[in-house]
Design an enzyme around this catalytic site. Structure first.
Site, PDB file in Angstrom:
ATOM      1  N   GLY A  71       0.751  -1.139   0.080  1.00  0.00           N
ATOM      2  CA  GLY A  71      -0.070   0.145   0.175  1.00  0.00           C
ATOM      3  C   GLY A  71       0.913   1.300   0.009  1.00  0.00           C
ATOM      4  O   GLY A  71       0.591   2.178  -0.781  1.00  0.00           O
ATOM      5  N   THR A  72       2.133   1.411   0.719  1.00  0.00           N
ATOM      6  CA  THR A  72       2.816   2.492   0.911  1.00  0.00           C
ATOM      7  C   THR A  72       3.208   2.765  -0.527  1.00  0.00           C
ATOM      8  O   THR A  72       3.154   3.827  -1.053  1.00  0.00           O
ATOM      9  CB  THR A  72       3.878   2.099   1.742  1.00  0.00           C
ATOM     10  OG1 THR A  72       3.474   1.953   3.104  1.00  0.00           O
ATOM     11  CG2 THR A  72       4.914   3.259   1.896  1.00  0.00           C
ATOM     12  N   ASN A 151      -7.867   4.068   8.834  1.00  0.00           N
ATOM     13  CA  ASN A 151      -7.069   2.692   9.404  1.00  0.00           C
ATOM     14  C   ASN A 151      -7.172   2.782  10.962  1.00  0.00           C
ATOM     15  O   ASN A 151      -7.092   1.843  11.603  1.00  0.00           O
ATOM     16  CB  ASN A 151      -5.594   2.697   9.210  1.00  0.00           C
ATOM     17  CG  ASN A 151      -4.816   4.143   8.997  1.00  0.00           C
ATOM     18  OD1 ASN A 151      -5.427   5.002   8.463  1.00  0.00           O
ATOM     19  ND2 ASN A 151      -3.781   4.260   9.933  1.00  0.00           N
ATOM     20  N   GLN A 179      -7.459  -0.163   3.624  1.00  0.00           N
ATOM     21  CA  GLN A 179      -8.252  -0.667   4.747  1.00  0.00           C
ATOM     22  C   GLN A 179      -9.669  -1.201   4.363  1.00  0.00           C
ATOM     23  O   GLN A 179     -10.495  -1.627   4.817  1.00  0.00           O
ATOM     24  CB  GLN A 179      -8.318   0.279   5.996  1.00  0.00           C
ATOM     25  CG  GLN A 179      -6.928   0.556   6.704  1.00  0.00           C
ATOM     26  CD  GLN A 179      -6.421  -0.523   7.238  1.00  0.00           C
ATOM     27  OE1 GLN A 179      -7.116  -1.793   7.528  1.00  0.00           O
ATOM     28  NE2 GLN A 179      -5.218  -0.484   8.091  1.00  0.00           N
ATOM     29  N   SER A 199      -3.511  -3.198  -0.717  1.00  0.00           N
ATOM     30  CA  SER A 199      -2.715  -4.055  -0.030  1.00  0.00           C
ATOM     31  C   SER A 199      -2.914  -5.298   0.338  1.00  0.00           C
ATOM     32  O   SER A 199      -4.026  -5.602   1.254  1.00  0.00           O
ATOM     33  CB  SER A 199      -2.202  -3.119   1.288  1.00  0.00           C
ATOM     34  OG  SER A 199      -0.815  -3.758   1.791  1.00  0.00           O
ATOM     35  N   GLY A 200      -2.276  -6.356   0.016  1.00  0.00           N
ATOM     36  CA  GLY A 200      -2.577  -7.959   0.288  1.00  0.00           C
ATOM     37  C   GLY A 200      -2.742  -8.169   1.705  1.00  0.00           C
ATOM     38  O   GLY A 200      -3.708  -9.065   2.084  1.00  0.00           O
ATOM     39  N   HIS A 201      -1.855  -7.741   2.443  1.00  0.00           N
ATOM     40  CA  HIS A 201      -1.448  -8.226   3.853  1.00  0.00           C
ATOM     41  C   HIS A 201      -2.850  -7.576   4.532  1.00  0.00           C
ATOM     42  O   HIS A 201      -2.873  -8.013   5.996  1.00  0.00           O
ATOM     43  CB  HIS A 201      -0.215  -7.857   4.620  1.00  0.00           C
ATOM     44  CG  HIS A 201      -0.100  -6.561   5.016  1.00  0.00           C
ATOM     45  ND1 HIS A 201       0.006  -6.265   6.216  1.00  0.00           N
ATOM     46  CD2 HIS A 201       0.302  -5.517   4.272  1.00  0.00           C
ATOM     47  CE1 HIS A 201       0.312  -4.807   6.334  1.00  0.00           C
ATOM     48  NE2 HIS A 201       0.507  -4.428   5.245  1.00  0.00           N
ATOM     49  N   THR A 237      11.977  -6.919 -11.235  1.00  0.00           N
ATOM     50  CA  THR A 237      11.685  -8.379 -11.275  1.00  0.00           C
ATOM     51  C   THR A 237      10.314  -8.658 -10.194  1.00  0.00           C
ATOM     52  O   THR A 237      10.617  -8.365  -9.000  1.00  0.00           O
ATOM     53  CB  THR A 237      12.688  -9.238 -11.077  1.00  0.00           C
ATOM     54  OG1 THR A 237      13.752  -8.951 -12.089  1.00  0.00           O
ATOM     55  CG2 THR A 237      12.405 -10.831 -11.350  1.00  0.00           C
ATOM     56  N   CYS A 325       2.514   1.868  11.947  1.00  0.00           N
ATOM     57  CA  CYS A 325       3.482   2.729  11.603  1.00  0.00           C
ATOM     58  C   CYS A 325       3.836   3.903  12.477  1.00  0.00           C
ATOM     59  O   CYS A 325       4.918   4.431  12.495  1.00  0.00           O
ATOM     60  CB  CYS A 325       3.233   3.365  10.480  1.00  0.00           C
ATOM     61  SG  CYS A 325       2.311   2.197   8.968  1.00  0.00           S
TER      62      CYS A 325
HETATM   63  N1  PLP Z   1      -2.865   2.999   3.802  1.00  0.00           N
HETATM   64  C1  PLP Z   1      -3.460   2.828   4.846  1.00  0.00           C
HETATM   65  C2  PLP Z   1      -5.113   3.320   5.047  1.00  0.00           C
HETATM   66  C3  PLP Z   1      -3.007   1.850   5.834  1.00  0.00           C
HETATM   67  O1  PLP Z   1      -3.791   1.573   6.782  1.00  0.00           O
HETATM   68  C4  PLP Z   1      -1.938   1.118   5.313  1.00  0.00           C
HETATM   69  C5  PLP Z   1      -1.070   0.364   6.269  1.00  0.00           C
HETATM   70  O2  PLP Z   1      -1.523   0.143   7.706  1.00  0.00           O
HETATM   71  C6  PLP Z   1      -1.056   1.507   4.183  1.00  0.00           C
HETATM   72  C7  PLP Z   1      -1.783   2.649   3.410  1.00  0.00           C
HETATM   73  C8  PLP Z   1       0.293   1.050   3.925  1.00  0.00           C
HETATM   74  O3  PLP Z   1       0.243  -0.187   3.438  1.00  0.00           O
HETATM   75  P1  PLP Z   1       1.258  -1.299   3.453  1.00  0.00           P
HETATM   76  O4  PLP Z   1       1.462  -1.727   4.900  1.00  0.00           O
HETATM   77  O5  PLP Z   1       1.056  -2.404   2.515  1.00  0.00           O
HETATM   78  O6  PLP Z   1       2.546  -0.495   3.006  1.00  0.00           O
END
Ligand code: PLP
Length: 379
Positions: A71-72, A151, A179, A199-201, A237, A325
């Site tokens: 996601g970042t 989040n 989210q 974001s997959g996780h 890759t 974070c």
């Molecule tokens: N955006 C939101 C709203 C999130 O909650 C998060 C992760 O907590 C991210 C972006 C970042 O995603 P990633 O952990 O896959 O880098």
């Protein structure tokens, strides 16, 4: 001691079927997806399938999906990539005061490069005001970026209406849906967005793998330069095993979205009711009407949220005080402050984030132990 996990907005458990999907790409079909031999083509087929699975979950077409490291990176690519493609000194981006740091700090980076950024305020429920958004649009605006679901508190923003406004002014629109995807229905055409991060996780897929939806016809955006991967939109890759896992997580989410969101919502309601009935001096931080089914953020008067989270951990219950974070800082949550909470409320909060893996018994265990822990800390 049985450990209970209520921190699914930080990350989720890998679904066993996702792991099974990934293993062959790590063990047997380990080719580089750009290679023309059998190993490479098997990897390529796995990626093609995953691209369709991701596209299907969000109502996109597969050539609009760019795989990223999460996601970042997707957020960085959307903001910095679009600024690079269509911005000039003096261009402006509109976002909100409650975005994840991936968007916030991309904006701060662009401010250092000479762009300006408008951070829209939110009301006590964490929602932006569409009238204020309309008023802040000008000829200098190149991109509007508004998250779909927050989040920390789970509030869902009026993204469809905001995107419509952007479209009527010819401005590109990005939403950070990290989210939301896998938890509530998300359809890029219904929302009318040009760019969307996932974001997959966050929904039982692998960590370090996500995607950016880029509506066809959108210029750029490129963040990582190098080879011709991802149709020249993201060099490097590809992590085929993780991408295959992300695809599988998307198809699992699509199949069970309605049931799991109903189930998780009922657990969240049971938790909220239990805490409200048994603990005094609390404030539930969210929007009642527009919120994720899995998130409950509560402030406890006169209590340090970090201490309360540590005390819960000692009895086997994992929660957080907000964004993972930011867990290394003792700063009050900027999201809660933006919603008008006092510093005490913004430092005295807990975020419970659930998934369909949780059970009613786990909810009851929290409701049982929480009142005494809160009282102990207050004393
Ligand atoms: N955006 C939101 C709203 C999130 O909650 C998060 C992760 O907590 C991210 C972006 C970042 O995603 P990633 O952990 O896959 O880098």
């Amino acid at each position: 001691m049985k450990h209970i996990y209520f921190d699914n907005n930080s990350t989720t458990r890998l679904h066993p079927d996702v792991l099974e999907e990934m293993l062959p790409y790590l063990r047997d079909t380990y080719g580089n997806a750009s290679s023309i031999h059998w190993f490479g083509q098997e990897a390529r087929r796995g990626m093609d399938r995953a691209r369709e699975q991701v596209a299907n979950l969000i109502g996109a077409s597969s050539d609009e999906i760019v795989f990223t490291s999460g996601g970042t990176e997707a957020d960085n690519q959307a903001l910095i990539g679009i600024a690079d493609a269509v911005g000039k000194p003096g261009s402006r981006i509109i976002t909100t005061a409650v975005e994840h740091q991936a968007v916030m700090n991309s904006c701060r980076f662009l401010e250092k490069k000479g762009l300006s950024v408008t951070y829209l305020s939110v009301d006590s429920q964490g929602r932006i005001d569409l009238g204020t958004l309309a008023d802040s649009i000008g000829d200098d605006v190149i991109l509007i970026s508004i998250m779909l679901a927050n989040n920390e508190v789970g509030t869902v923003q009026p993204v469809r209406e905001a995107a419509e406004l952007a479209k009527s002014k010819g401005i590109l629109f990005h939403t950070d849906a990290v989210q939301a995807v896998g938890r509530i229905p998300v359809d890029v055409r219904e929302l009318g967005v040009d760019l969307l991060s996932l974001s997959g996780h966050k929904f039982h897929g692998p960590k370090g793998c996500g995607a950016l939806f880029v509506r066809s016809g959108i210029p750029g955006p490129v963040l990582i330069h190098g080879g011709h991967h991802e149709r020249r939109r993201r060099a490097g890759t590809e992590n085929v095993a993780a991408i295959a896992g992300l695809g599988r997580a998307c198809s699992i989410a699509a199949a069970r979205l309605e049931d799991s969101s109903f189930f998780v919502g009922s657990l969240r309601d049971r938790l909220e009711k239990g805490i409200t009935e048994r603990v005094s001096g609390i404030k539930v931080n969210t929007c009642r009407e527009h919120r994720l089914p899995n998130t409950l953020n509560v402030s406890f008067e006169g209590v340090d949220g970090q201490l309360l989270a540590m005390n819960l951990d000692l009895v086997g219950i994992a929660v957080s005080t907000g964004s993972a974070c930011q867990s290394d800082t003792r700063e009050p949550s900027y999201v809660l402050l933006a919603m008008g909470c006092s510093v005490g409320q913004a430092t005295g909060c807990l975020r419970f984030s659930l998934s369909a893996d949780n059970t009613g018994e786990e909810i009851d265990r929290v409701i049982d132990v929480l009142p005494d822990l809160v009282e102990g800390l207050r004393r």
